[in-house]
Structure formats: structure tokens, C-alpha cells
Design a protein around this motif. Structure first.
Motif, PDB file in Angstrom:
ATOM      1  N   VAL A 281       0.856  -1.187   0.000  1.00  0.00           N
ATOM      2  CA  VAL A 281       0.000   0.000   0.000  1.00  0.00           C
ATOM      3  C   VAL A 281       0.892   1.236   0.000  1.00  0.00           C
ATOM      4  O   VAL A 281       1.801   1.368   0.837  1.00  0.00           O
ATOM      5  CB  VAL A 281      -0.918   0.018   1.236  1.00  0.00           C
ATOM      6  N   ALA A 282       0.640   2.143  -0.934  1.00  0.00           N
ATOM      7  CA  ALA A 282       1.363   3.425  -0.977  1.00  0.00           C
ATOM      8  C   ALA A 282       0.751   4.341   0.077  1.00  0.00           C
ATOM      9  O   ALA A 282      -0.203   5.083  -0.180  1.00  0.00           O
ATOM     10  CB  ALA A 282       1.283   4.039  -2.367  1.00  0.00           C
ATOM     11  N   VAL A 283       1.283   4.304   1.266  1.00  0.00           N
ATOM     12  CA  VAL A 283       0.681   5.013   2.395  1.00  0.00           C
ATOM     13  C   VAL A 283       0.751   6.523   2.188  1.00  0.00           C
ATOM     14  O   VAL A 283      -0.155   7.251   2.617  1.00  0.00           O
ATOM     15  CB  VAL A 283       1.385   4.598   3.709  1.00  0.00           C
ATOM     16  N   ASP A 284       1.799   7.031   1.543  1.00  0.00           N
ATOM     17  CA  ASP A 284       1.897   8.482   1.359  1.00  0.00           C
ATOM     18  C   ASP A 284       0.730   9.020   0.533  1.00  0.00           C
ATOM     19  O   ASP A 284       0.155  10.065   0.859  1.00  0.00           O
ATOM     20  CB  ASP A 284       3.233   8.834   0.712  1.00  0.00           C
ATOM     21  N   LEU A 285       0.362   8.306  -0.539  1.00  0.00           N
ATOM     22  CA  LEU A 285      -0.774   8.735  -1.354  1.00  0.00           C
ATOM     23  C   LEU A 285      -2.081   8.583  -0.586  1.00  0.00           C
ATOM     24  O   LEU A 285      -2.989   9.425  -0.699  1.00  0.00           O
ATOM     25  CB  LEU A 285      -0.824   7.923  -2.653  1.00  0.00           C
ATOM     26  N   LEU A 286      -2.174   7.506   0.193  1.00  0.00           N
ATOM     27  CA  LEU A 286      -3.368   7.296   1.012  1.00  0.00           C
ATOM     28  C   LEU A 286      -3.536   8.441   2.007  1.00  0.00           C
ATOM     29  O   LEU A 286      -4.643   8.984   2.182  1.00  0.00           O
ATOM     30  CB  LEU A 286      -3.244   5.958   1.742  1.00  0.00           C
ATOM     31  N   ILE A 305      -3.399  21.795   8.840  1.00  0.00           N
ATOM     32  CA  ILE A 305      -3.120  20.366   8.722  1.00  0.00           C
ATOM     33  C   ILE A 305      -1.863  20.174   7.894  1.00  0.00           C
ATOM     34  O   ILE A 305      -1.808  20.590   6.729  1.00  0.00           O
ATOM     35  CB  ILE A 305      -4.310  19.625   8.082  1.00  0.00           C
ATOM     36  N   SER A 306      -0.841  19.578   8.484  1.00  0.00           N
ATOM     37  CA  SER A 306       0.418  19.329   7.772  1.00  0.00           C
ATOM     38  C   SER A 306       0.639  17.831   7.619  1.00  0.00           C
ATOM     39  O   SER A 306       0.206  17.035   8.467  1.00  0.00           O
ATOM     40  CB  SER A 306       1.590  19.962   8.527  1.00  0.00           C
ATOM     41  N   LEU A 307       1.306  17.450   6.537  1.00  0.00           N
ATOM     42  CA  LEU A 307       1.583  16.042   6.252  1.00  0.00           C
ATOM     43  C   LEU A 307       3.065  15.874   5.943  1.00  0.00           C
ATOM     44  O   LEU A 307       3.616  16.579   5.101  1.00  0.00           O
ATOM     45  CB  LEU A 307       0.746  15.559   5.060  1.00  0.00           C
ATOM     46  N   GLU A 308       3.684  14.917   6.641  1.00  0.00           N
ATOM     47  CA  GLU A 308       5.076  14.561   6.388  1.00  0.00           C
ATOM     48  C   GLU A 308       5.140  13.047   6.227  1.00  0.00           C
ATOM     49  O   GLU A 308       4.948  12.300   7.189  1.00  0.00           O
ATOM     50  CB  GLU A 308       5.953  14.996   7.576  1.00  0.00           C
ATOM     51  N   ALA A 309       5.358  12.593   4.985  1.00  0.00           N
ATOM     52  CA  ALA A 309       5.289  11.155   4.693  1.00  0.00           C
ATOM     53  C   ALA A 309       6.456  10.733   3.823  1.00  0.00           C
ATOM     54  O   ALA A 309       6.827  11.438   2.873  1.00  0.00           O
ATOM     55  CB  ALA A 309       3.964  10.815   4.005  1.00  0.00           C
ATOM     56  N   ASP A 310       7.006   9.573   4.135  1.00  0.00           N
ATOM     57  CA  ASP A 310       8.085   8.973   3.349  1.00  0.00           C
ATOM     58  C   ASP A 310       7.463   8.284   2.132  1.00  0.00           C
ATOM     59  O   ASP A 310       6.780   7.263   2.261  1.00  0.00           O
ATOM     60  CB  ASP A 310       8.843   7.963   4.211  1.00  0.00           C
ATOM     61  N   ALA A 311       7.705   8.849   0.949  1.00  0.00           N
ATOM     62  CA  ALA A 311       7.079   8.334  -0.268  1.00  0.00           C
ATOM     63  C   ALA A 311       7.592   6.946  -0.637  1.00  0.00           C
ATOM     64  O   ALA A 311       6.909   6.193  -1.344  1.00  0.00           O
ATOM     65  CB  ALA A 311       7.309   9.300  -1.423  1.00  0.00           C
ATOM     66  N   SER A 312       8.779   6.572  -0.165  1.00  0.00           N
ATOM     67  CA  SER A 312       9.342   5.261  -0.515  1.00  0.00           C
ATOM     68  C   SER A 312       8.916   4.152   0.440  1.00  0.00           C
ATOM     69  O   SER A 312       9.245   2.990   0.213  1.00  0.00           O
ATOM     70  CB  SER A 312      10.871   5.340  -0.519  1.00  0.00           C
ATOM     71  N   LEU A 313       8.192   4.505   1.478  1.00  0.00           N
ATOM     72  CA  LEU A 313       7.827   3.542   2.514  1.00  0.00           C
ATOM     73  C   LEU A 313       6.426   2.999   2.247  1.00  0.00           C
ATOM     74  O   LEU A 313       5.432   3.724   2.366  1.00  0.00           O
ATOM     75  CB  LEU A 313       7.904   4.198   3.894  1.00  0.00           C
ATOM     76  N   LYS A 314       6.356   1.730   1.859  1.00  0.00           N
ATOM     77  CA  LYS A 314       5.070   1.082   1.596  1.00  0.00           C
ATOM     78  C   LYS A 314       4.812   0.014   2.647  1.00  0.00           C
ATOM     79  O   LYS A 314       5.735  -0.541   3.234  1.00  0.00           O
ATOM     80  CB  LYS A 314       5.050   0.460   0.197  1.00  0.00           C
ATOM     81  N   LEU A 315       3.541  -0.280   2.851  1.00  0.00           N
ATOM     82  CA  LEU A 315       3.130  -1.195   3.916  1.00  0.00           C
ATOM     83  C   LEU A 315       2.335  -2.346   3.321  1.00  0.00           C
ATOM     84  O   LEU A 315       1.505  -2.150   2.413  1.00  0.00           O
ATOM     85  CB  LEU A 315       2.271  -0.438   4.929  1.00  0.00           C
ATOM     86  N   LYS A 316       2.573  -3.561   3.792  1.00  0.00           N
ATOM     87  CA  LYS A 316       1.785  -4.710   3.364  1.00  0.00           C
ATOM     88  C   LYS A 316       0.486  -4.759   4.164  1.00  0.00           C
ATOM     89  O   LYS A 316       0.506  -4.710   5.384  1.00  0.00           O
ATOM     90  CB  LYS A 316       2.581  -6.006   3.586  1.00  0.00           C
TER      91      LYS A 316
END
Length: 436
Positions: A281-286, A305-316
Motif C-alpha cells: 500500500v502506498a501510504v503516502d498517497l493514502l 493540517i500538515s503532512l510529512e510522509a516517506d514516499a518510498s515507505l510502503k506497507l503490506k
């Protein structure tokens, strides 16, 4: 040796030397007389030593020591008394061990002792009934070879035994067992296994009841909501006195519909242990999508509202379930933060795994409420929950989604300063995980 015996030994040696001197005086061979006397004295000691060795090797229980004279008599008696004392101590220890074994044998719960590597050392009779262990064939076997369930192997290898593990019995799928492991000594393990089949059946009955009732209520509620919507669409033909009543009925109907949807979602989450769609799952896009929805929900409240997400980090995992959990946390932050409040969303990774957090500058929660926040229908402030339209099931859904993704929820809050909800995912849930 006490001082009296030291004196006796000295006297014996002096008498021996005097006798050797006398014999030498008579024979005129002082050296040979001394050698002969000392040789006889040494032979006597060797004989006593051999008697002691034979007695220690061949003695029967409670057999008295051989007769001895002088120093050797005291040695025989002291060794005999030491052995008797050791036998009494061992007897008391054996009695304690026998009582412990008898008491554990009478338990309905299985008690199993494992070494540091998880190999079987000892177990009671209940373990043979619940797990099918066999004496003595299974002694020394690895417990993972006898309880062959992936979740048990993962549970044992991780070494985190704070919570119990519930699994089907390895010899009877209709039975449910609860495994609780405690480490002691030199990293050895004590495992308790309980039969919780009855509790599992009661819990399953509760789940089925809630799911069935929720499902059955959807149809009449849909009909009622449909007619209310039709009436409100034709409000000009309705008596004005009924307008407010119809609007409130529609509002409460929508709230009940949300409640039923949450109950059905919880029932679905509880039906299986792991998501069926376990995909990256591409969590950053989610999170970007959830942030946009949160800004729409904020509307005139002007939340930052601020968002800081690692775009390379995906979750199963399941994207739908993760969206439900993450959006619950973000929307709660929006609902319970004052106007112009700050909300920070983060998604990052470290050596402990992946982490998602939502921090707000809201009213905060008292510490006494934190342990119960994920209970169903638990409300910190019932009037506030009513104003915000909550069902009381949001954090319960979050907890179950995280459990299905092997994750846990941490909550930190200070009244008047805000709250932080953090989801911790283990490294094995990261898609394509590489060592840091």
C-alpha cells in the motif's frame, strides 16, 4: 580435626620414632629400623584408605561405616554423619518436588517447562491431553515441532510474551487454547496452556449476534430513511409543524446508519486474523487523500493540517482497512481540535519498523481514560461525542485493524495541550523491507 586429635597424632608419631630408635639400638641398624617403622605406619594408613574407598563405593543405604581407630575412626564417623545429613536434605527437597509435581499434575491447565531454545524438559498430564505430548518420546523435542502454527512460531521467536496467544488445538481443531509464556532463570520458559473453548464460543456468539442484528436492522432503517428523504424532498406539501421533526428524524437515522456500518465493519474485522488483500500500500498517497478529506471536514474551522510522509515507505496490508483506521484518527483530531488548531500527520520509518502518528492541539484526554479509549462505545465525554456525531466505535475499529496488521496503538495526551496517536508497525509489515 580437633586439637585433641592433633595431639594424639603427634604422640603416635613420637611413639613410633621411639620404637624405631629402640629397635635400632637393639639391632644396631637405625636407618633400617626407621624405614621399617615408617613403612608399617604408611601401610596401615593405606589399608584404612582402601577400607574407606570400598565403603564409599559399595555401601548400602543406612550401612554403618567400618570400624576405625584414632584419626581414621573420626574420619569414618564424620563422613557418615555428612552423608546422613545430605540424605535428609535431599529427602526434604524430593518431598517438595513430589508435592509440586502432584499439584501440577492435578491442574486442568497444561504446564510445560522449556529450555532457552524451546526444547521440552518437563510437562504435566494436562499437556498430554491438550497438546498431545507423549512421554518420553517428546522429551527434548522443540515445541515448534509439536505446535505447528505460524502464529505460535512468530510469537515464540519474537520473545514478547506480555499478551497471551489464542490458537486452535494442534490435536483438535474444535478446541481453542490460550498460550501464555513466562521467561525465568537462564532464559528458560514456563508455558501455561488453557482450554478457552467455552469462552471462545461465547465470544463468537456475541459477535454473531451483533453482526446479525446489525444486518437485520439495515433493511428497516433504509426504508425509514428513504421515506424521510422523500418527505423532505416534498417539504412544501408537508405541514410546517412537522418539518423540524422530520429533519431530526433524518439526522438520527443517518447517525444510526453510521453506527450499523461501524458494527458491521467490526464484525468483518473480527471474522479473520489477517487481511485477505495483503498487498503493498502506498501510504503516502493514502494519507494525502485523507488529508484532503480532513481539510474539507475542517471547513470554516481553519485548522492547520500538515503532512510529512516517506514516499518510498510502503506497507503490506489492506488499503481499505488502513484508510479506515488512519482516517478515524485524523478525523477525530479535526473534530476535537479548536478553531485555528494545528494537526500534524507523520509517516516514517526507523529500526523498529514503520510508524504513523497524528498530533493535535485539542482539548486533550485525562490519563485515567487512556487505557479504555479503544473499548467499544467508551466515551470520555458523552455530551461531546453526541455533538460531534461519533458512534463510540472509531478507536475500536482502529485497534482491530492494527491487530490484523500486527501493529499496536500508543496514545499520549495532556489535558489542554493536545493528543498524539501513534501506530507502530513491525519491520515484517514493510513491503520490500531492507535493513537500515
Amino acid at each position: 580435626m580437633n586439637p585433641n586429635w592433633r595431639g594424639a597424632v603427634v604422640r603416635h608419631l613420637l611413639l613410633l620414632l621411639a620404637g624405631c630408635g629402640l629397635l635400632g639400638l637393639i639391632s644396631g641398624q637405625y636407618a633400617w629400623a626407621l624405614v621399617l617403622g615408617l613403612g608399617a605406619y604408611l601401610a596401615w594408613h593405606v589399608k584404612q584408605l582402601l577400607r574407606l574407598h570400598r565403603w564409599l563405593r559399595e555401601r548400602q543405604p543406612d550401612e554403618a561405616p567400618p570400624e576405625g581407630y584414632g584419626l581414621w575412626g573420626e574420619i569414618f564417623d564424620n563422613i557418615y554423619h555428612l552423608q546422613r545429613r545430605d540424605q535428609r536434605v535431599r529427602g526434604r527437597l524430593q518431598a517438595v518436588i513430589d508435592r509440586v509435581q502432584e499439584s501440577t499434575a492435578a491442574l486442568r491447565d497444561a504446564v510445560i517447562m522449556l529450555d532457552s531454545d524451546g526444547n521440552l524438559e518437563w510437562w504435566n498430564l494436562a499437556a498430554e491431553t491438550l497438546l498431545g505430548l507423549k512421554t518420553p518420546q517428546d522429551s527434548g523435542q522443540s515445541i515448534a515441532n509439536l505446535v505447528r502454527h505460524p502464529r505460535f512460531k512468530e510469537y515464540f521467536d519474537q520473545g514478547k510474551f506480555h499478551d497471551a496467544l489464542e490458537l486452535p488445538s494442534p490435536i483438535n481443531d474444535r478446541k481453542r487454547l490460550q498460550f501464555q509464556i513466562t521467561q525465568y532463570g537462564n532464559r528458560e520458559h514456563l508455558m501455561l496452556v488453557r482450554d478457552v473453548t467455552r469462552l471462545h464460543q461465547l465470544e463468537q456468539m456475541r459477535k454473531d449476534f451483533v453482526a446479525n442484528v446489525s444486518h437485520e436492522l439495515r433493511t428497516p432503517l433504509t426504508v425509514i430513511s428513504g421515506y424521510l428523504e422523500t418527505l423532505l424532498d416534498n417539504v412544501e406539501s408537508v405541514n410546517p409543524r412537522w418539518l423540524r421533526a422530520l429533519q431530526q428524524m433524518q439526522q438520527q437515522g443517518a447517525r444510526m446508519q453510521n453506527l450499523l456500518n461501524d458494527l458491521l465493519l467490526l464484525a468483518k474485522l473480527e471474522a479473520t486474523d489477517y487481511p485477505s488483500d495483503n498487498l503493498p500500500v502506498a501510504v503516502d498517497l493514502l494519507l494525502l487523500s485523507i488529508k484532503n478529506d480532513a481539510q474539507a471536514l475542517s471547513a470554516a474551522h481553519n485548522h492547520g493540517i500538515s503532512l510529512e510522509a516517506d514516499a518510498s515507505l510502503k506497507l503490506k496490508g489492506s488499503e481499505a482497512e488502513l484508510r479506515s483506521a488512519f482516517s478515524n484518527l485524523v478525523f477525530n483530531a479535526v473534530k476535537y481540535s479548536p478553531d485555528d488548531g494545528e494537526i500534524r500527520i507523520r509517516w516514517w520509518r526507523d529500526e523498529q519498523g514503520a510508524h504513523f502518528s497524528v498530533s493535535d492541539s485539542g482539548i486533550g484526554i485525562e490519563a485515567k481514560h487512556l487505557p479504555r479509549l479503544t473499548e467499544r462505545f467508551y466515551r470520555v465525554d458523552s455530551s461531546r461525542a453526541a455533538n460531534t456525531g461519533g458512534t463510540g466505535l472509531g478507536l475500536a475499529i482502529v485497534k482491530h485493524v492494527l491487530l490484523r496488521h500486527r501493529a499496536r496503538l500508543d496514545i499520549a495526551s495532556v489535558p489542554g495541550k493536545g493528543s498524539t496517536f501513534t501506530c507502530h508497525f513491525p519491520p515484517q509489515q514493510i513491503a520490500g523491507a531492507q535493513p537500515l
